[in-house]
Enzyme design. Structure first.
Site, PDB file in Angstrom:
ATOM      1  N   ASP A  28       0.468  -1.298  -0.132  1.00  0.00           N
ATOM      2  CA  ASP A  28       0.026  -0.102  -0.173  1.00  0.00           C
ATOM      3  C   ASP A  28       1.060   1.598  -0.224  1.00  0.00           C
ATOM      4  O   ASP A  28       1.948   1.363   0.888  1.00  0.00           O
ATOM      5  CB  ASP A  28      -1.002  -0.620   1.289  1.00  0.00           C
ATOM      6  N   GLY A  31      -0.072   4.760  -4.585  1.00  0.00           N
ATOM      7  CA  GLY A  31      -0.927   6.514  -5.020  1.00  0.00           C
ATOM      8  C   GLY A  31       0.283   7.995  -4.376  1.00  0.00           C
ATOM      9  O   GLY A  31       0.372   8.393  -5.106  1.00  0.00           O
ATOM     10  N   HIS A  45       2.801   2.959  -9.104  1.00  0.00           N
ATOM     11  CA  HIS A  45       2.266   1.677  -9.314  1.00  0.00           C
ATOM     12  C   HIS A  45       3.775   0.944  -9.733  1.00  0.00           C
ATOM     13  O   HIS A  45       4.335  -0.751  -9.738  1.00  0.00           O
ATOM     14  CB  HIS A  45       1.413   0.657  -9.581  1.00  0.00           C
ATOM     15  N   THR A  74     -11.085  -7.916  -4.723  1.00  0.00           N
ATOM     16  CA  THR A  74     -11.528  -7.252  -5.623  1.00  0.00           C
ATOM     17  C   THR A  74     -12.343  -5.928  -5.506  1.00  0.00           C
ATOM     18  O   THR A  74     -13.328  -5.338  -6.494  1.00  0.00           O
ATOM     19  CB  THR A  74     -12.980  -8.583  -4.832  1.00  0.00           C
ATOM     20  N   ASN A  76     -10.389  -3.416  -6.466  1.00  0.00           N
ATOM     21  CA  ASN A  76      -9.512  -2.272  -6.649  1.00  0.00           C
ATOM     22  C   ASN A  76     -10.442  -2.321  -8.368  1.00  0.00           C
ATOM     23  O   ASN A  76      -9.936  -0.532  -9.097  1.00  0.00           O
ATOM     24  CB  ASN A  76      -8.502  -2.311  -6.519  1.00  0.00           C
ATOM     25  N   ARG A 202      -5.297  -0.963   8.657  1.00  0.00           N
ATOM     26  CA  ARG A 202      -6.608  -1.448   8.424  1.00  0.00           C
ATOM     27  C   ARG A 202      -5.872  -2.846   7.982  1.00  0.00           C
ATOM     28  O   ARG A 202      -5.169  -2.985   7.316  1.00  0.00           O
ATOM     29  CB  ARG A 202      -7.931  -1.292   8.159  1.00  0.00           C
TER      30      ARG A 202
HETATM   31  C1  FPP Z   1      -1.896  -0.300  -3.482  1.00  0.00           C
HETATM   32  O1  FPP Z   1      -2.118   1.302  -3.267  1.00  0.00           O
HETATM   33  C2  FPP Z   1      -1.572  -1.144  -4.385  1.00  0.00           C
HETATM   34  C3  FPP Z   1      -2.289  -1.722  -5.318  1.00  0.00           C
HETATM   35  C4  FPP Z   1      -3.887  -1.460  -5.223  1.00  0.00           C
HETATM   36  C5  FPP Z   1      -1.984  -1.986  -6.196  1.00  0.00           C
HETATM   37  C6  FPP Z   1      -0.668  -2.778  -6.003  1.00  0.00           C
HETATM   38  C7  FPP Z   1       0.178  -3.437  -7.068  1.00  0.00           C
HETATM   39  C8  FPP Z   1       1.492  -3.037  -8.077  1.00  0.00           C
HETATM   40  C9  FPP Z   1       2.837  -3.373  -6.623  1.00  0.00           C
HETATM   41  C10 FPP Z   1       2.037  -3.407  -8.949  1.00  0.00           C
HETATM   42  C11 FPP Z   1       2.068  -5.202  -9.607  1.00  0.00           C
HETATM   43  C12 FPP Z   1       2.619  -6.354  -8.760  1.00  0.00           C
HETATM   44  C13 FPP Z   1       3.295  -6.683  -8.546  1.00  0.00           C
HETATM   45  C14 FPP Z   1       3.171  -8.134  -8.221  1.00  0.00           C
HETATM   46  C15 FPP Z   1       3.899  -7.083 -10.225  1.00  0.00           C
HETATM   47  P1  FPP Z   1      -2.397   2.824  -3.547  1.00  0.00           P
HETATM   48  O2  FPP Z   1      -3.211   2.428  -4.375  1.00  0.00           O
HETATM   49  O3  FPP Z   1      -3.924   2.016  -2.809  1.00  0.00           O
HETATM   50  O4  FPP Z   1      -1.184   3.632  -2.617  1.00  0.00           O
HETATM   51  P2  FPP Z   1      -2.687   5.024  -2.258  1.00  0.00           P
HETATM   52  O5  FPP Z   1      -2.950   4.044  -0.954  1.00  0.00           O
HETATM   53  O6  FPP Z   1      -1.356   5.835  -1.306  1.00  0.00           O
HETATM   54  O7  FPP Z   1      -3.955   5.487  -3.302  1.00  0.00           O
END
Ligand code: FPP
Length: 248
Positions: A28, A31, A45, A74, A76, A202
């Site tokens: 996490d 973003g 990402h 699910t 996302n 969480r």
């Molecule tokens: C959560 O951070 C992250 C995700 C929903 C995507 C995770 C995906 C990757 C790291 C890339 C692909 C994975 C592999 C295994 C190659 P967020 O976007 O919710 O962050 P934020 O809370 O700061 O907005």
């Protein structure tokens, strides 16, 4: 098993002979990492995928048995089409690379989640990586993809009910172990340590059944900045805990 003692004095000391068997991670903060740099979320990402490569390689090197990561939930799908497609492309790229290295690394790849709504190309890559690596004895990497803990439990309940209706199962003989056999994680020991970076405290629908006795480690570091040192801190914290599993 190889020993990699951290050289820098201020790094947490880890006993590599007493590693947790299974570490699970919520990747996490991608973003926010991008926003802080004035970049699009997709750049976060991409940086997160790099961090995953570094951490997964290191986990393999230190002899971790199981690594589970939350790549796409699910929920996302509610993100913009551009962001969803960027995450799927990063997964595709990673799996293509992984196929090239699997035999050398002996890494076993599994997927937790319903893969049916994914694009055929990505679904095929998941199938191939799973198939190629199914007999490998190295670290098992479980990628949670279109995964949700509640969804997993509902699917398990439905599958069990179906087995009862068709005479293959009996509700009177249902145990925790048998129920575990209906989950995506069947055959994988529960996580010992769950790590969540980015300051959120969480679980976000991650491994709801499997986390019953997991130890948690939270850190403010955003996932793209997560490092081997941070992993050492998490493992050292875990090694300092007393796990009683309900006993004394
Ligand atoms: C959560 O951070 C992250 C995700 C929903 C995507 C995770 C995906 C990757 C790291 C890339 C692909 C994975 C592999 C295994 C190659 P967020 O976007 O919710 O962050 P934020 O809370 O700061 O907005």
């Amino acid at each position: 098993m190889p020993l990699f003692w951290p050289e820098k004095k201020n790094i947490a000391q880890v006993d590599f002979d007493k590693l947790p068997r299974h570490i699970a991670m919520i990747m996490d903060g991608n973003g926010r990492w991008a926003k802080k740099r004035g970049l699009p979320r997709t750049a976060g990402h991409a940086a997160g995928a790099e961090t995953f490569r570094t951490i997964a390689t290191y986990c393999k090197e230190i002899g971790l048995e199981y690594l589970t990561v939350y790549a796409f939930s699910t929920e996302n799908w509610r993100r913009s089409a551009e962001e969803v497609s960027a995450i799927m492309d990063l997964l595709k790229r990673y799996l293509l690379e992984a196929i090239g290295k699997m035999e050398r690394d002996r890494v076993k790849m599994e997927f937790f989640g319903d893969l049916s709504p994914l694009a055929p190309e990505l679904r095929e890559l998941c199938r191939r990586t799973r198939e190629i690596s199914k007999g490998y004895d190295g670290c098992q990497v479980n990628i949670c993809l279109n995964y949700g803990g509640r969804d997993e439990l509902v699917r398990a309940a439905k599958a069990f009910a179906q087995d009862c209706v068709e005479g293959r199962a009996d509700p009177n003989h249902l145990s925790q172990e048998r129920f575990g056999g209906y989950l995506f994680s069947r055959g994988v020991p529960d996580p010992d340590l769950i790590i969540r970076p980015s300051g959120e405290l969480r679980l976000s629908n991650f491994l709801l059944w499997q986390c019953a006795y997991a130890e948690f480690y939270f850190t403010d570091v955003l996932w793209p900045d997560f490092s081997k040192e941070e992993l050492h801190r998490a493992i050292a914290a875990y090694q300092g805990r007393s796990r009683r599993f309900g006993g004394v």
